[in-house]
Scaffold this motif. Structure first.
Motif, short mmCIF file in Angstrom:
data_model
loop_
_atom_site.label_atom_id
_atom_site.label_comp_id
_atom_site.label_asym_id
_atom_site.label_seq_id
_atom_site.Cartn_x
_atom_site.Cartn_y
_atom_site.Cartn_z
N GLN A 170 33.69 -22.27 7.98
CA GLN A 170 34.47 -21.12 7.52
C GLN A 170 35.75 -21.02 8.34
OE1 GLN A 170 31.42 -18.16 8.23
NE2 GLN A 170 32.46 -17.42 10.06
N PRO A 171 36.80 -20.43 7.79
CA PRO A 171 38.08 -20.38 8.50
C PRO A 171 37.98 -19.58 9.79
CG PRO A 171 38.35 -19.89 6.16
CD PRO A 171 36.88 -19.87 6.43
N ASN A 172 38.81 -19.97 10.75
CA ASN A 172 38.88 -19.30 12.05
C ASN A 172 40.23 -18.62 12.27
OD1 ASN A 172 36.27 -20.49 13.29
ND2 ASN A 172 37.39 -22.31 12.58
N VAL A 173 41.07 -18.60 11.23
CA VAL A 173 42.44 -18.12 11.37
C VAL A 173 42.48 -16.66 11.81
CG1 VAL A 173 44.62 -17.69 10.16
CG2 VAL A 173 43.30 -19.79 9.70
N ASP A 174 41.70 -15.80 11.15
CA ASP A 174 41.72 -14.38 11.51
C ASP A 174 41.20 -14.17 12.93
OD1 ASP A 174 42.75 -13.77 9.02
OD2 ASP A 174 40.82 -13.22 8.14
N GLY A 175 40.18 -14.93 13.31
CA GLY A 175 39.67 -14.84 14.67
C GLY A 175 40.70 -15.27 15.70
N MET A 176 41.50 -16.26 15.38
CA MET A 176 42.57 -16.69 16.28
C MET A 176 43.61 -15.59 16.46
SD MET A 176 43.03 -20.60 14.87
CE MET A 176 44.39 -21.02 15.96
N ILE A 177 44.00 -14.98 15.37
CA ILE A 177 45.01 -13.92 15.45
C ILE A 177 44.46 -12.71 16.21
CG2 ILE A 177 46.35 -12.31 14.06
CD1 ILE A 177 46.67 -14.54 11.99
N GLN A 178 43.17 -12.42 16.00
CA GLN A 178 42.55 -11.32 16.74
C GLN A 178 42.59 -11.60 18.24
OE1 GLN A 178 38.25 -10.90 16.49
NE2 GLN A 178 38.46 -8.65 16.39
N ARG A 179 42.27 -12.83 18.63
CA ARG A 179 42.29 -13.18 20.05
C ARG A 179 43.71 -13.16 20.59
NH1 ARG A 179 37.95 -15.33 17.70
NH2 ARG A 179 36.01 -15.61 18.90
N LEU A 180 44.68 -13.55 19.77
CA LEU A 180 46.07 -13.46 20.19
C LEU A 180 46.46 -12.01 20.46
CD1 LEU A 180 48.87 -14.73 20.69
CD2 LEU A 180 49.28 -14.55 18.21
N ASP A 181 46.02 -11.10 19.60
CA ASP A 181 46.30 -9.67 19.81
C ASP A 181 45.70 -9.19 21.13
OD1 ASP A 181 47.65 -9.55 17.40
OD2 ASP A 181 45.92 -8.77 16.28
N ILE A 182 44.46 -9.60 21.41
CA ILE A 182 43.80 -9.20 22.65
C ILE A 182 44.51 -9.78 23.86
CG2 ILE A 182 41.66 -9.40 23.98
CD1 ILE A 182 40.16 -9.39 21.28
N LEU A 183 44.86 -11.05 23.75
CA LEU A 183 45.57 -11.71 24.85
C LEU A 183 46.86 -10.99 25.21
CD1 LEU A 183 46.15 -14.22 26.73
CD2 LEU A 183 47.28 -15.23 24.73
N MET A 184 47.64 -10.65 24.19
CA MET A 184 48.93 -10.01 24.45
C MET A 184 48.77 -8.56 24.93
SD MET A 184 50.87 -12.49 24.10
CE MET A 184 52.33 -11.56 24.51
N ALA A 185 47.65 -7.92 24.56
CA ALA A 185 47.39 -6.58 25.08
C ALA A 185 47.01 -6.64 26.55
CB ALA A 185 46.28 -5.91 24.27
N ARG A 186 46.26 -7.69 26.93
CA ARG A 186 45.82 -7.82 28.32
C ARG A 186 46.91 -8.41 29.21
NH1 ARG A 186 40.55 -11.21 28.79
NH2 ARG A 186 40.74 -10.45 30.94
N PHE A 187 47.63 -9.37 28.67
CA PHE A 187 48.62 -10.10 29.48
C PHE A 187 49.96 -10.12 28.74
CE2 PHE A 187 44.41 -12.23 29.88
CZ PHE A 187 44.09 -11.79 31.15
N PRO A 188 50.64 -8.99 28.65
CA PRO A 188 51.86 -8.90 27.84
C PRO A 188 53.02 -9.75 28.36
CG PRO A 188 51.56 -6.91 29.15
CD PRO A 188 50.30 -7.71 29.31
N TRP A 189 52.88 -10.30 29.56
CA TRP A 189 53.93 -11.14 30.12
C TRP A 189 53.86 -12.59 29.63
CZ3 TRP A 189 51.10 -14.58 33.08
CH2 TRP A 189 49.86 -14.13 33.56
#
Length: 358
Positions: A17-36
Protein backbone atom coordinates in the motif's frame (compact mmCIF):
# COMPACT_ATOMS: atom_id res chain seq x y z
CA UNK A 1 31.65 28.41 8.47
CA UNK A 2 28.93 27.19 6.09
CA UNK A 3 26.28 25.41 8.21
CA UNK A 4 23.34 23.55 6.69
CA UNK A 5 20.80 21.32 8.48
CA UNK A 6 19.88 18.04 6.78
CA UNK A 7 17.45 15.51 8.27
CA UNK A 8 17.12 11.86 7.43
CA UNK A 9 13.84 10.04 8.02
CA UNK A 10 14.04 6.30 8.70
CA UNK A 11 10.47 5.00 8.58
CA UNK A 12 8.47 1.82 8.20
CA UNK A 13 7.68 1.11 4.55
CA UNK A 14 4.71 -0.96 3.40
CA UNK A 15 5.09 -3.07 0.27
CA UNK A 16 1.43 -3.43 -0.71
CA UNK A 17 0.00 0.00 0.00
CA UNK A 18 1.22 3.56 -0.61
CA UNK A 19 3.37 5.29 1.99
CA UNK A 20 3.08 8.81 0.56
CA UNK A 21 0.66 10.17 3.15
CA UNK A 22 2.72 8.65 5.96
CA UNK A 23 5.83 10.33 4.59
CA UNK A 24 4.15 13.73 4.50
CA UNK A 25 2.81 13.20 8.02
CA UNK A 26 6.33 12.46 9.26
CA UNK A 27 7.63 15.51 7.42
CA UNK A 28 5.04 17.63 9.26
CA UNK A 29 6.15 16.17 12.60
CA UNK A 30 9.81 16.64 11.77
CA UNK A 31 9.36 20.31 10.92
CA UNK A 32 7.26 20.89 14.05
CA UNK A 33 10.00 19.37 16.22
CA UNK A 34 13.03 20.69 14.36
CA UNK A 35 11.94 23.82 12.44
CA UNK A 36 15.57 24.70 11.68
CA UNK A 37 15.83 21.76 9.23
CA UNK A 38 16.64 22.88 5.68
CA UNK A 39 16.73 19.60 3.71
CA UNK A 40 14.94 16.26 4.23
CA UNK A 41 15.91 12.87 2.80
CA UNK A 42 13.80 9.68 2.85
CA UNK A 43 14.90 6.13 2.01
CA UNK A 44 14.98 4.39 -1.36
CA UNK A 45 11.53 3.40 -2.70
CA UNK A 46 9.83 4.77 0.42
CA UNK A 47 6.70 6.12 -1.37
CA UNK A 48 5.44 2.82 -2.84
CA UNK A 49 7.76 0.07 -1.61
CA UNK A 50 10.05 -2.35 -3.46
CA UNK A 51 7.61 -3.87 -5.99
CA UNK A 52 7.95 -2.56 -9.53
CA UNK A 53 4.39 -3.56 -10.36
CA UNK A 54 3.45 -0.26 -8.75
CA UNK A 55 5.53 1.74 -11.23
CA UNK A 56 4.06 5.14 -12.10
CA UNK A 57 4.35 7.56 -15.01
CA UNK A 58 7.02 10.27 -14.67
CA UNK A 59 4.37 12.85 -13.73
CA UNK A 60 2.02 11.66 -11.02
CA UNK A 61 -0.05 12.72 -8.03
CA UNK A 62 2.54 11.59 -5.47
CA UNK A 63 5.16 13.96 -6.87
CA UNK A 64 2.62 16.79 -6.75
CA UNK A 65 1.97 16.06 -3.06
CA UNK A 66 5.68 16.12 -2.32
CA UNK A 67 6.05 19.41 -4.17
CA UNK A 68 3.28 20.96 -2.08
CA UNK A 69 4.86 19.65 1.14
CA UNK A 70 8.28 21.07 0.27
CA UNK A 71 6.79 24.47 -0.51
CA UNK A 72 4.71 24.42 2.67
CA UNK A 73 7.76 23.88 4.88
CA UNK A 74 10.23 25.79 2.70
CA UNK A 75 12.67 22.85 2.62
CA UNK A 76 14.67 20.96 0.05
CA UNK A 77 13.02 17.53 -0.23
CA UNK A 78 14.31 14.24 -1.62
CA UNK A 79 11.41 11.81 -1.01
CA UNK A 80 13.46 8.66 -1.52
CA UNK A 81 12.87 7.13 -4.93
CA UNK A 82 10.10 5.38 -6.81
CA UNK A 83 9.72 3.20 -9.85
CA UNK A 84 8.83 5.39 -12.84
CA UNK A 85 7.98 4.02 -16.27
CA UNK A 86 9.26 5.76 -19.38
CA UNK A 87 6.19 6.36 -21.58
CA UNK A 88 8.24 6.05 -24.77
CA UNK A 89 10.05 2.73 -24.34
CA UNK A 90 8.14 1.29 -21.35
CA UNK A 91 11.31 0.75 -19.33
CA UNK A 92 11.13 1.12 -15.56
CA UNK A 93 13.73 3.18 -13.70
CA UNK A 94 14.37 3.51 -9.97
CA UNK A 95 14.15 7.31 -9.88
CA UNK A 96 14.75 9.93 -7.20
CA UNK A 97 13.65 13.55 -7.51
CA UNK A 98 15.03 16.72 -5.93
CA UNK A 99 12.46 19.38 -4.96
CA UNK A 100 13.53 22.89 -3.97
CA UNK A 101 11.86 25.06 -1.27
CA UNK A 102 9.65 26.62 -3.92
CA UNK A 103 8.16 23.22 -4.66
CA UNK A 104 9.88 22.82 -8.04
CA UNK A 105 11.38 19.54 -9.25
CA UNK A 106 14.89 20.60 -10.25
CA UNK A 107 16.55 17.19 -10.79
CA UNK A 108 15.67 13.58 -11.54
CA UNK A 109 18.13 10.76 -11.03
CA UNK A 110 17.76 7.17 -12.21
CA UNK A 111 19.79 4.59 -10.28
CA UNK A 112 22.85 3.59 -12.31
CA UNK A 113 23.42 0.18 -10.75
CA UNK A 114 20.19 -1.73 -10.07
CA UNK A 115 20.87 -4.58 -7.64
CA UNK A 116 21.30 -7.22 -10.30
CA UNK A 117 20.69 -10.10 -10.65
CA UNK A 118 17.97 -9.61 -8.02
CA UNK A 119 16.43 -6.42 -9.45
CA UNK A 120 15.51 -7.84 -12.82
CA UNK A 121 13.46 -5.72 -15.18
CA UNK A 122 14.81 -2.42 -13.82
CA UNK A 123 16.67 -0.29 -16.35
CA UNK A 124 19.94 1.45 -15.45
CA UNK A 125 20.24 5.22 -15.59
CA UNK A 126 23.16 6.93 -17.31
CA UNK A 127 23.07 10.53 -16.06
CA UNK A 128 24.68 11.82 -12.85
CA UNK A 129 22.84 14.10 -10.44
CA UNK A 130 24.56 17.26 -9.18
CA UNK A 131 22.81 20.37 -7.86
CA UNK A 132 23.70 23.51 -5.94
CA UNK A 133 22.03 24.93 -2.87
CA UNK A 134 22.62 28.69 -3.25
CA UNK A 135 25.10 30.17 -0.78
CA UNK A 136 25.67 26.71 0.75
CA UNK A 137 27.39 24.23 -1.52
CA UNK A 138 27.17 21.42 -4.06
CA UNK A 139 25.18 18.23 -3.51
CA UNK A 140 25.08 14.90 -5.32
CA UNK A 141 22.70 11.96 -5.33
CA UNK A 142 23.30 8.24 -5.63
CA UNK A 143 21.01 5.35 -4.75
CA UNK A 144 21.92 2.31 -2.66
CA UNK A 145 24.04 -0.12 -4.77
CA UNK A 146 25.56 2.80 -6.69
CA UNK A 147 27.96 3.41 -3.81
CA UNK A 148 29.47 -0.06 -4.17
CA UNK A 149 31.01 1.29 -7.37
CA UNK A 150 33.44 4.06 -6.32
CA UNK A 151 33.52 5.38 -9.86
CA UNK A 152 30.08 6.91 -9.27
CA UNK A 153 31.28 8.91 -6.27
CA UNK A 154 34.52 9.75 -8.08
CA UNK A 155 32.52 11.36 -10.87
CA UNK A 156 30.36 13.35 -8.46
CA UNK A 157 33.18 14.63 -6.25
CA UNK A 158 35.30 15.47 -9.30
CA UNK A 159 32.46 17.81 -10.20
CA UNK A 160 32.67 19.44 -6.77
CA UNK A 161 30.03 17.54 -4.78
CA UNK A 162 30.51 18.14 -1.05
CA UNK A 163 27.53 16.26 0.37
CA UNK A 164 26.45 12.88 -1.00
CA UNK A 165 22.77 12.08 -0.43
CA UNK A 166 22.32 8.32 -0.44
CA UNK A 167 18.86 6.77 -0.01
CA UNK A 168 19.04 2.99 0.40
CA UNK A 169 16.77 -0.01 0.76
CA UNK A 170 18.73 -2.79 2.40
CA UNK A 171 16.98 -5.52 4.30
CA UNK A 172 19.70 -8.12 3.83
CA UNK A 173 22.76 -9.36 5.73
CA UNK A 174 25.15 -7.04 3.89
CA UNK A 175 23.99 -3.89 5.71
CA UNK A 176 27.10 -3.83 7.92
CA UNK A 177 29.26 -3.97 4.78
CA UNK A 178 27.34 -0.97 3.42
CA UNK A 179 28.06 0.98 6.59
CA UNK A 180 31.76 0.25 6.18
CA UNK A 181 31.57 1.39 2.55
CA UNK A 182 29.83 4.61 3.60
CA UNK A 183 32.63 5.44 6.04
CA UNK A 184 35.34 4.56 3.54
CA UNK A 185 33.63 6.60 0.81
CA UNK A 186 33.46 9.68 3.04
CA UNK A 187 37.21 9.47 3.75
CA UNK A 188 38.24 8.56 0.20
CA UNK A 189 36.31 11.40 -1.39
CA UNK A 190 36.40 13.89 1.49
CA UNK A 191 32.67 14.53 1.69
CA UNK A 192 29.66 14.17 3.97
CA UNK A 193 27.49 11.07 3.49
CA UNK A 194 23.80 10.92 4.42
CA UNK A 195 22.86 7.24 4.14
CA UNK A 196 19.14 6.71 4.88
CA UNK A 197 17.64 3.22 5.03
CA UNK A 198 14.04 2.17 5.69
CA UNK A 199 12.28 -0.38 7.89
CA UNK A 200 9.89 -3.24 7.20
CA UNK A 201 9.72 -3.72 3.43
CA UNK A 202 12.09 -0.75 3.26
CA UNK A 203 15.08 -2.31 5.03
CA UNK A 204 16.64 -3.05 8.41
CA UNK A 205 17.42 0.53 9.36
CA UNK A 206 20.88 1.48 10.66
CA UNK A 207 20.85 4.77 8.75
CA UNK A 208 23.99 6.81 9.25
CA UNK A 209 25.61 10.21 8.74
CA UNK A 210 29.36 10.31 8.17
CA UNK A 211 31.67 13.32 8.05
CA UNK A 212 34.69 13.78 5.73
CA UNK A 213 37.06 12.21 8.28
CA UNK A 214 34.93 9.01 8.29
CA UNK A 215 33.57 9.83 11.76
CA UNK A 216 30.00 8.62 12.27
CA UNK A 217 27.95 11.61 13.40
CA UNK A 218 24.80 9.56 13.87
CA UNK A 219 23.68 5.96 13.40
CA UNK A 220 20.09 4.85 13.80
CA UNK A 221 19.08 1.54 15.28
CA UNK A 222 16.18 -0.64 14.16
CA UNK A 223 13.27 1.66 14.93
CA UNK A 224 11.77 4.76 13.32
CA UNK A 225 14.07 7.74 13.55
CA UNK A 226 14.27 11.39 12.51
CA UNK A 227 17.77 12.79 12.69
CA UNK A 228 18.51 16.39 11.72
CA UNK A 229 22.26 17.02 11.56
CA UNK A 230 23.83 20.41 10.95
CA UNK A 231 26.89 20.01 8.73
CA UNK A 232 29.62 22.53 8.01
CA UNK A 233 30.71 22.51 4.39
CA UNK A 234 33.79 24.60 5.18
CA UNK A 235 35.14 21.42 6.81
CA UNK A 236 34.99 19.71 3.41
CA UNK A 237 36.78 22.59 1.68
CA UNK A 238 39.46 22.82 4.34
CA UNK A 239 40.10 19.09 4.29
CA UNK A 240 40.33 18.96 0.51
CA UNK A 241 43.02 21.62 0.64
CA UNK A 242 45.04 20.47 3.66
CA UNK A 243 44.19 16.78 3.86
CA UNK A 244 42.24 14.69 6.34
CA UNK A 245 43.61 15.70 9.75
CA UNK A 246 46.42 17.40 7.86
CA UNK A 247 47.36 14.15 6.11
CA UNK A 248 46.09 12.64 2.85
CA UNK A 249 45.05 15.10 0.13
CA UNK A 250 43.22 12.44 -1.83
CA UNK A 251 41.41 14.46 -4.48
CA UNK A 252 44.52 16.45 -5.39
CA UNK A 253 46.59 13.27 -5.51
CA UNK A 254 44.11 11.78 -7.95
CA UNK A 255 44.13 14.98 -10.01
CA UNK A 256 47.93 14.86 -10.25
CA UNK A 257 48.10 11.11 -10.99
CA UNK A 258 50.84 9.90 -13.29
CA UNK A 259 48.75 7.19 -14.90
CA UNK A 260 45.31 6.54 -16.28
CA UNK A 261 43.60 3.21 -15.81
CA UNK A 262 43.24 1.06 -18.92
CA UNK A 263 40.61 -1.09 -17.20
CA UNK A 264 38.11 1.67 -18.04
CA UNK A 265 38.84 1.26 -21.74
CA UNK A 266 36.69 -1.72 -22.66
CA UNK A 267 38.75 -2.27 -25.81
CA UNK A 268 42.05 -2.48 -23.95
CA UNK A 269 41.73 -6.13 -22.95
CA UNK A 270 42.89 -5.29 -19.44
CA UNK A 271 39.65 -6.65 -18.03
CA UNK A 272 40.05 -10.05 -19.74
CA UNK A 273 39.85 -11.81 -16.39
CA UNK A 274 36.37 -10.42 -15.75
CA UNK A 275 35.16 -12.18 -18.89
CA UNK A 276 36.24 -15.54 -17.44
CA UNK A 277 33.64 -15.15 -14.69
CA UNK A 278 30.25 -16.71 -15.16
CA UNK A 279 27.01 -14.93 -16.01
CA UNK A 280 25.40 -12.44 -13.62
CA UNK A 281 22.67 -14.66 -12.18
CA UNK A 282 21.13 -15.67 -8.87
CA UNK A 283 22.90 -18.68 -7.29
CA UNK A 284 20.83 -21.86 -7.03
CA UNK A 285 20.88 -24.69 -4.49
CA UNK A 286 24.06 -26.75 -4.62
CA UNK A 287 25.83 -24.41 -7.01
CA UNK A 288 29.54 -25.13 -7.52
CA UNK A 289 30.25 -21.86 -9.32
CA UNK A 290 33.75 -20.63 -8.63
CA UNK A 291 34.90 -23.88 -6.99
CA UNK A 292 36.34 -25.61 -10.06
CA UNK A 293 39.67 -23.82 -10.29
CA UNK A 294 42.68 -25.46 -11.92
CA UNK A 295 45.73 -25.05 -9.71
CA UNK A 296 49.16 -26.30 -10.95
CA UNK A 297 50.18 -29.44 -9.07
CA UNK A 298 53.04 -29.02 -6.62
CA UNK A 299 55.06 -31.83 -5.09
CA UNK A 300 55.05 -31.91 -1.31
CA UNK A 301 58.05 -33.34 0.62
CA UNK A 302 57.41 -36.81 1.98
CA UNK A 303 58.73 -35.93 5.41
CA UNK A 304 59.41 -32.61 7.08
CA UNK A 305 62.94 -31.43 7.65
CA UNK A 306 63.59 -30.76 11.29
CA UNK A 307 66.47 -29.51 13.38
CA UNK A 308 69.18 -32.08 14.02
CA UNK A 309 68.11 -34.34 11.16
CA UNK A 310 71.52 -33.95 9.49
CA UNK A 311 73.04 -36.00 12.31
CA UNK A 312 70.91 -39.00 11.30
CA UNK A 313 71.45 -39.60 7.57
CA UNK A 314 69.08 -42.52 7.57
CA UNK A 315 66.30 -40.16 8.50
CA UNK A 316 67.31 -37.47 6.03
CA UNK A 317 65.24 -37.20 2.92
CA UNK A 318 65.10 -34.21 0.62
CA UNK A 319 62.98 -34.86 -2.48
CA UNK A 320 64.31 -33.56 -5.75
CA UNK A 321 63.38 -29.99 -6.50
CA UNK A 322 63.04 -29.01 -2.85
CA UNK A 323 66.28 -27.58 -1.42
CA UNK A 324 66.69 -27.72 2.34
CA UNK A 325 65.00 -24.82 4.10
CA UNK A 326 67.64 -22.36 5.33
CA UNK A 327 67.76 -21.63 9.01
CA UNK A 328 67.43 -18.03 10.11
CA UNK A 329 70.68 -18.25 12.12
CA UNK A 330 73.64 -19.76 10.17
CA UNK A 331 75.11 -21.12 13.41
CA UNK A 332 71.87 -22.59 14.65
CA UNK A 333 72.06 -26.32 15.28
CA UNK A 334 75.89 -26.44 15.01
CA UNK A 335 78.78 -26.07 17.38
CA UNK A 336 82.23 -24.60 16.82
CA UNK A 337 84.70 -27.14 15.40
CA UNK A 338 81.97 -29.53 14.38
CA UNK A 339 81.84 -31.09 17.86
CA UNK A 340 78.65 -32.69 18.97
CA UNK A 341 76.77 -30.10 21.06
CA UNK A 342 76.52 -30.95 24.74
CA UNK A 343 73.16 -30.81 26.40
CA UNK A 344 72.71 -27.71 28.59
CA UNK A 345 73.31 -28.02 32.28
CA UNK A 346 70.25 -27.84 34.46
CA UNK A 347 69.46 -24.29 35.51
CA UNK A 348 71.66 -22.70 32.85
CA UNK A 349 69.96 -20.54 30.21
CA UNK A 350 71.14 -21.25 26.70
CA UNK A 351 71.66 -18.60 24.03
CA UNK A 352 72.80 -15.87 26.45
CA UNK A 353 76.60 -15.73 26.47
CA UNK A 354 77.28 -18.82 24.42
CA UNK A 355 77.04 -17.89 20.67
CA UNK A 356 75.91 -21.44 19.90
CA UNK A 357 72.24 -21.97 20.58
CA UNK A 358 70.94 -25.49 20.89
Amino acid sequence: MTPFAIAGVQMYVNALQPNVDGMIQRLDILMARFPWTQMVLFSELAPYGPLDRFALPPENEAIEKFQAAAAKHRVWLIPGSMFLKDPQDGRVYNTAIVINPEGEVIRRYAKMFPFRPYETGIAAGTEFCVFDVPDVGRFGLSICYDMWFPETTRQLTSQGVEVLLHPVLTGTTDRDAELAIARATAAQFQCYIFDVNGLGAGGVGKSCVVDPTSMVLHQSAGQEDMFPIEVDLSVVRRQRETGMKGLGQVLKSFRDRSTDFPVYDRASGTDAYLHTLGPLEIPQQGTRAGLHVDVPAQRVPDAPTFKGQEEHPAMSHTPGGFPPEPMPNPTAGTAAGGATPMPPKPGVLTGTKNPSSG
